[in-house]
Design a protein around this motif. Structure first.
Motif, short mmCIF file in Angstrom:
data_model
loop_
_atom_site.label_atom_id
_atom_site.label_comp_id
_atom_site.label_asym_id
_atom_site.label_seq_id
_atom_site.Cartn_x
_atom_site.Cartn_y
_atom_site.Cartn_z
N ARG A 30 -30.62 80.24 91.71
CA ARG A 30 -29.72 81.40 91.74
C ARG A 30 -28.72 81.30 92.89
N PHE A 31 -29.12 80.68 94.00
CA PHE A 31 -28.17 80.47 95.10
C PHE A 31 -27.07 79.51 94.67
N ALA A 32 -27.44 78.42 93.99
CA ALA A 32 -26.45 77.45 93.53
C ALA A 32 -25.53 78.06 92.48
N ALA A 33 -26.00 79.08 91.77
CA ALA A 33 -25.18 79.72 90.74
C ALA A 33 -23.97 80.43 91.31
N ASN A 34 -23.93 80.64 92.62
CA ASN A 34 -22.79 81.31 93.27
C ASN A 34 -21.77 80.32 93.83
N ILE A 35 -22.02 79.02 93.69
CA ILE A 35 -21.07 78.02 94.19
C ILE A 35 -19.97 77.81 93.15
N PRO A 36 -18.71 78.14 93.45
CA PRO A 36 -17.65 78.06 92.44
C PRO A 36 -17.18 76.63 92.19
N VAL A 37 -16.63 76.42 91.01
CA VAL A 37 -15.97 75.15 90.70
C VAL A 37 -14.73 75.02 91.58
N PRO A 38 -14.43 73.85 92.13
CA PRO A 38 -13.25 73.71 93.00
C PRO A 38 -11.95 74.02 92.27
N GLY A 39 -11.10 74.83 92.92
CA GLY A 39 -9.79 75.15 92.36
C GLY A 39 -9.76 76.32 91.41
N ILE A 40 -10.81 77.12 91.36
CA ILE A 40 -10.85 78.25 90.43
C ILE A 40 -9.92 79.36 90.91
N ASP A 41 -9.19 79.96 89.98
CA ASP A 41 -8.31 81.09 90.28
C ASP A 41 -9.06 82.37 89.93
N ARG A 42 -9.59 83.06 90.93
CA ARG A 42 -10.44 84.23 90.70
C ARG A 42 -9.66 85.39 90.06
N SER A 66 -25.25 83.03 80.34
CA SER A 66 -25.29 82.13 81.50
C SER A 66 -25.78 82.81 82.76
N GLY A 67 -26.08 84.10 82.68
CA GLY A 67 -26.55 84.80 83.88
C GLY A 67 -25.45 85.11 84.87
N GLY A 68 -24.22 85.33 84.39
CA GLY A 68 -23.11 85.69 85.27
C GLY A 68 -22.39 84.51 85.88
N THR A 69 -22.78 83.28 85.54
CA THR A 69 -22.13 82.11 86.15
C THR A 69 -20.75 81.86 85.56
N SER A 71 -18.52 84.27 84.65
CA SER A 71 -17.57 85.19 85.28
C SER A 71 -17.18 84.72 86.68
N ARG A 72 -18.06 83.98 87.33
CA ARG A 72 -17.73 83.36 88.63
C ARG A 72 -17.22 81.93 88.45
N PHE A 73 -17.41 81.38 87.26
CA PHE A 73 -17.13 79.99 86.93
C PHE A 73 -17.68 79.06 88.02
N SER A 74 -18.99 79.17 88.19
CA SER A 74 -19.67 78.34 89.17
C SER A 74 -19.96 76.97 88.58
N ILE A 75 -20.51 76.09 89.40
CA ILE A 75 -20.84 74.75 88.93
C ILE A 75 -21.97 74.79 87.90
N LEU A 76 -22.67 75.94 87.79
CA LEU A 76 -23.73 76.11 86.80
C LEU A 76 -23.26 76.92 85.59
N ILE A 196 -33.34 79.56 82.20
CA ILE A 196 -32.54 80.42 81.32
C ILE A 196 -32.95 81.88 81.51
N PHE A 197 -34.25 82.11 81.59
CA PHE A 197 -34.79 83.46 81.77
C PHE A 197 -34.23 84.12 83.04
N ALA A 198 -34.22 83.36 84.15
CA ALA A 198 -33.74 83.91 85.42
C ALA A 198 -32.28 84.31 85.33
N GLY A 199 -31.48 83.49 84.65
CA GLY A 199 -30.06 83.82 84.51
C GLY A 199 -29.82 85.08 83.69
N ILE A 200 -30.57 85.22 82.60
CA ILE A 200 -30.38 86.38 81.72
C ILE A 200 -30.84 87.65 82.41
N VAL A 201 -32.02 87.61 83.03
CA VAL A 201 -32.59 88.80 83.67
C VAL A 201 -31.74 89.24 84.86
#
Length: 445
Positions: A30-42, A66-69, A71-76, A196-201
């Motif tokens: 879940r921590f890694a899910a907050n790391i954005p893809v480089p160059g993303i325009d928020r 995807s568990g909110g990843t 909307s942040r367009f993270s690496i996950l 998958i469960f952690a992302g959905i919940v």
């Protein structure tokens, strides 16, 4: 479980360590899910998330799974779904290619290792295709704008483009690695499911807040959502536990000079053998036309552009026709995948080798044909149930305009994952407790 059984979870060093390792690895994920893809325009990404119509519905659906990843367009942002797609492809190839089917029968253990190896290898190109497709469809939804500040080989942006694609593929492989660590050192065989469960919940608090923020309809919509979720979860558990017990007669055994009596047993056939796989199949097929149409929405030919826009709206999740097509495809894929799995089990030959027989049915091929007929018959209610569960969120969104994004805390396929993972996890914990000598009455009580 009773309180004493739960307390034993922490008294047993082995079980406690498995639970702590699982929770720790999920926290890292879940921590890694907050790391954005480089160059993303928020700002552009937020504009896409708030847009209405088919584009907004499709974006919110992908974000939910995807568990909110997304909307942040993270690496996950792709999660472990490329790996699951690779698994499905290889499973479908086994009955089609005779050499693979023969290999699975002759040496199942080595064939399993081979399948796992090639699943990981196939995941890489699947992740690459998924990453490019995801970026392209989001850009087409924005009508020319890009969610990335620098992307595209045609524009000569080779290094930024490679960096984006590499980071997204690496994120998927990292998620798979975390899942494998959970299965090996944490809760056995539940790694990818828990990912998958952690992302959905993780989206549940956000959706609850969204529901309650509506000052006019917040409370009644909240109560309606809880009621629908409760009834749906009850129905899922009830159907998933459904079995048809086919009587089987096992031959008696010789013990010394005496011959024991034949043993009467039963073969349990599941009402829903396919699980949530048909939903993944149908969802993948349903998003494909929208992805293809996205390349033609900016065509200079007005007729082509309008047709592409109509296809994108039809398959954009959020209209009656989409719900009907989705329902039909889920039912069809449920029958298809159940047939594939059932033929791989080869009950006819297995029972024949054990000397067992279904009363009134010849051994071998006749047994397999009889069981296939029974399985298809009981699959019908399971397939219709999956179709209804799949289409229910879209039907509710049409019946309750304005509540489309929050009428379900999780989507249909997500709800099946949540219920299935919780049930399987409890069963595994129950097994671990029995292995450590906990009284079964304490566990069941």
């Amino acid at each position: 479980m009773k309180r004493s059984a739960w307390r034993y979870l922490w008294k047993s060093v082995d079980i406690r360590n498995k639970l702590l390792i699982t929770l720790g690895l999920l926290a890292i994920y879940r921590f890694a899910a907050n790391i954005p893809v480089p160059g993303i325009d928020r700002a552009v990404l937020a504009q896409l998330a708030s847009s209405g119509g088919a584009a907004g519905n499709l974006f919110n659906l992908l974000d939910l799974l995807s568990g909110g990843t997304v909307s942040r367009f993270s690496i996950l942002a792709m999660g472990v779904y490329p790996y699951i797609t690779a698994q499905i492809i290889l499973q479908l190839l086994v009955p089609i290619i005779p050499a693979l089917e023969r290999r699975m029968r002759e040496n199942p253990r080595e064939a399993q290792k081979w399948q796992e190896k090639w699943t990981v290898i196939l995941t890489i190109p699947m992740a690459l295709l998924s990453a490019v497709g995801q970026i392209n469809i989001f850009n087409s939804m924005l009508g020319g704008q890009s969610i990335l500040t620098e992307f595209g080989f045609q524009a000569g942006l080779w290094l930024p483009t490679i960096a984006v694609l590499t980071s997204m593929i690496a994120g998927t492989m990292f998620a798979i690695w975390i899942g494998q660590l959970i299965s090996e050192y944490g809760i056995p065989n539940q790694g990818l499911s828990l990912i998958i469960f952690a992302g959905i919940v993780s989206r549940i608090p956000v959706n609850l807040t969204s529901i309650l923020s509506d000052q006019q309809n917040g409370w009644w919509l909240f109560l309606l959502t809880i009621l629908i979720l409760g009834l749906t979860i009850f129905a899922i558990v009830y159907v998933q536990q459904g079995r048809r017990f086919v009587p089987v007669l096992f031959p008696g055994r010789r013990v010394g000079n005496r011959m024991s009596m034949p043993v009467r047993s039963s073969l349990p056939l599941m009402v829903n053998m396919a699980g949530m796989i048909p939903l993944i199949f149908a969802q993948s097929i349903m998003t494909f036309p929208a992805i293809v149409a996205s390349y033609f929405t900016a065509s200079s030919h007005e007729g082509v552009a309008n047709f592409a826009k109509g296809v994108q709206d039809l398959f954009g999740a959020g209209n009656l026709w989409y719900s009907l097509i989705y329902f039909v495809m889920v039912v069809a894929f449920t029958f298809f995948y159940t047939d594939v799995l059932f033929q791989q089990q080869n009950y006819g030959d297995n029972l024949k080798r054990q000397g067992a027989q279904i009363p009134g049915v010849s051994r071998g091929g006749a047994t397999q044909r009889y069981l296939t007929k029974v399985q298809r018959r009981i699959t019908l209610p399971g397939a219709l149930f999956l179709g209804l569960i799949a289409a229910l969120p879209y039907v509710l969104s049409l019946a309750l305009p304005g509540a489309t994004s929050s009428i379900f805390l999780v989507s249909s396929s997500g709800l099946l994952i949540v219920v299935g993972v919780v049930r399987d996890t409890f069963n595994i914990i129950e097994t671990e407790l029995k292995l450590h000598g906990v009284d079964e009455s304490l566990i069941k009580g």
